[in-house]
Design a protein around this motif. Sequence first.
Motif, short mmCIF file in Angstrom:
data_model
loop_
_atom_site.label_atom_id
_atom_site.label_comp_id
_atom_site.label_asym_id
_atom_site.label_seq_id
_atom_site.Cartn_x
_atom_site.Cartn_y
_atom_site.Cartn_z
N LEU A 172 21.56 -35.55 -3.51
CA LEU A 172 21.26 -34.11 -3.62
C LEU A 172 19.89 -33.80 -3.02
O LEU A 172 19.70 -32.77 -2.37
CB LEU A 172 21.31 -33.67 -5.08
N ILE A 173 18.92 -34.69 -3.24
CA ILE A 173 17.59 -34.48 -2.69
C ILE A 173 17.62 -34.55 -1.16
O ILE A 173 16.98 -33.74 -0.47
CB ILE A 173 16.60 -35.52 -3.26
N LEU A 174 18.39 -35.49 -0.62
CA LEU A 174 18.52 -35.59 0.84
C LEU A 174 19.15 -34.32 1.41
O LEU A 174 18.68 -33.78 2.43
CB LEU A 174 19.37 -36.80 1.21
N LEU A 175 20.20 -33.83 0.76
CA LEU A 175 20.85 -32.61 1.23
C LEU A 175 19.92 -31.41 1.08
O LEU A 175 19.84 -30.55 1.98
CB LEU A 175 22.14 -32.37 0.44
N ALA A 176 19.20 -31.35 -0.04
CA ALA A 176 18.28 -30.24 -0.27
C ALA A 176 17.14 -30.25 0.74
O ALA A 176 16.69 -29.19 1.20
CB ALA A 176 17.72 -30.31 -1.69
N TYR B 196 14.70 -27.63 5.45
CA TYR B 196 14.26 -27.57 6.84
C TYR B 196 14.98 -26.45 7.60
O TYR B 196 14.36 -25.73 8.40
CB TYR B 196 14.53 -28.91 7.54
N VAL B 197 16.28 -26.33 7.37
CA VAL B 197 17.07 -25.28 8.05
C VAL B 197 16.57 -23.90 7.62
O VAL B 197 16.38 -23.01 8.46
CB VAL B 197 18.57 -25.45 7.73
N TYR B 198 16.35 -23.74 6.32
CA TYR B 198 15.84 -22.46 5.80
C TYR B 198 14.49 -22.15 6.43
O TYR B 198 14.23 -21.02 6.86
CB TYR B 198 15.72 -22.55 4.28
N VAL C 299 10.31 -29.33 1.17
CA VAL C 299 10.93 -30.36 2.01
C VAL C 299 10.12 -31.65 2.00
O VAL C 299 10.68 -32.76 1.99
CB VAL C 299 11.16 -29.86 3.46
N TRP C 300 8.78 -31.54 1.97
CA TRP C 300 7.98 -32.77 1.98
C TRP C 300 8.01 -33.46 0.62
O TRP C 300 8.01 -34.70 0.54
CB TRP C 300 6.55 -32.47 2.42
N THR C 301 8.02 -32.69 -0.45
CA THR C 301 8.15 -33.31 -1.78
C THR C 301 9.49 -34.04 -1.88
O THR C 301 9.56 -35.17 -2.37
CB THR C 301 8.03 -32.25 -2.88
N ALA C 302 10.55 -33.39 -1.41
CA ALA C 302 11.87 -34.03 -1.40
C ALA C 302 11.85 -35.30 -0.56
O ALA C 302 12.43 -36.34 -0.95
CB ALA C 302 12.92 -33.05 -0.89
N ARG C 303 11.19 -35.24 0.58
CA ARG C 303 11.12 -36.40 1.47
C ARG C 303 10.47 -37.59 0.78
O ARG C 303 10.91 -38.74 0.91
CB ARG C 303 10.33 -36.00 2.73
#
Length: 363
Positions: free
Chosen positions: A65-69, A74-76, A254-258
Motif C-alpha cells: 500500500l505504501i508503494l502504491l501510495a 508522485y502522479v498527484y 512521497v518521500w516519507t513513504a519512500r
Amino acid sequence: MPQPIPADEQAQDQQLLDRLRPSRIVLPVLIGLSVVGFMFWRSYKPGDLAPLANAKPLWLVLMVLILLARDAGYVYRIRYLTEKVLSWRASLDVIMLWEFSSCVLPSAVGGTAVAPVLLHKEGIPLGKSVAYIMATAMLDNLYYVLAVPLVVLIGGDALYPHEALQGGLIATLRIGFVLSYVFVTVYAGLMMYAIFINPQSVKRLLVRLFSVRVLRRWRNKAYKLGNELILASGQLRGNGLVYWLRASLSTAFVWTARYLVIGCLIAAFIDVTWPEFWLIFGRNLTYKVILLIAVTPGGAGIAEGAFPTFFGKFIGTPTMTNFMVLLYRILTYYLYLVLGAIFLPRWVTRIFGKREAQKVMSS
C-alpha cells in the motif's frame, strides 16, 4: 501541411529516446544481480531463511500500500505542479518514465535530466517544463533539509552503522553525511532565494563562483543553471499559497513513504521494536549519501552492496539480509525497469507514432 520539426528539437527528441531505450536495462540488471548473487554465494545457509515462514501478512500488505501510495503521490504532485495541464494518464506516463530513467541513468544524472523534455513532449512549453522540474528539485531538497535534523534528534549517533564499519570508515561516512547536508541546504536555500526573491543575483553569484580556476570547467553549467532559475522564478513566483501547500505536502508524503519501505519490509519477516523501526527510517538518509555518489545506472551494485552495512543489524543472518536486499531491489528498482519497458512503447506511440515506437523497442 504539417510544419517541419526544428533541427535542435529533433536532436533533443533523439537524445531523449536514446536515454530511454530499453537496451539500457541490461547493464544495471547484470550489475545488481551479480552483486546479490555473489553475496548469496559467499554466505548462503538454507537454515537462515527460516524467518520467511513467519511472514506477517499485515506488514506485507502495508508495504504494498505504501508503494502504491508513493507512486500515486508522485502522479498527484506532477499533475498539480503543472497546474493540471497534464491529464491523469499523462501524469502517470511521465512518472513511470521518470522513474525508469532514474533506474537506467547514473544517480548523479538521474531522471531530472529527462523530466523537462518529457513534460515538453506532453505539450508544456520547455521554459515552464524546466520551471516545474526545478520546483520539484527544490521541494525534494527542502524535505531532506528538514528531515535530517529530526532523524538525528531521534537516532543520534546510531544513524551510523558502527556495528559494520570501523572507526575510520564511520568518520568518513559522518563527514560525507555532513557535507552532503550542507551542500543540499545551501543549494535549496539558493533555489528558494532565486525563485521567490532575486534570481539575477543568484545567477551572478554562481557565475562568479565558477569562474574560480578550480571550478572553471563547470562555469557553463553554472551559467545555464542561473538562466533556468531566472526562468523558473518568472513562471512560479505568482503561484499562490494553496499551490505551494499542495506541492509541499505531496512532496513530504512521497518521500516519507519512500523511506518507510525498508522498515516495513524488515518488519514483515523480523520482529522489530518501534524505536528500531524509526531508526531504520533514519538510516535511510545516511544510506542515501552512498547512493548520491553512485556512478552506476540507478546505483546498481552499490545499493545492493551497501544495504547490509546499514540494515543488516536489524535483520540478523547474512543469508536473510541478502534475501531482503533482493526483495527490496525487486520492489523499488527492478519493478520500475519492467514498468518503464511497458510504459515506454505506449508513450512513444502516443507522442511520436507507431514507427518511432518500433524503432525504440528494437534498439
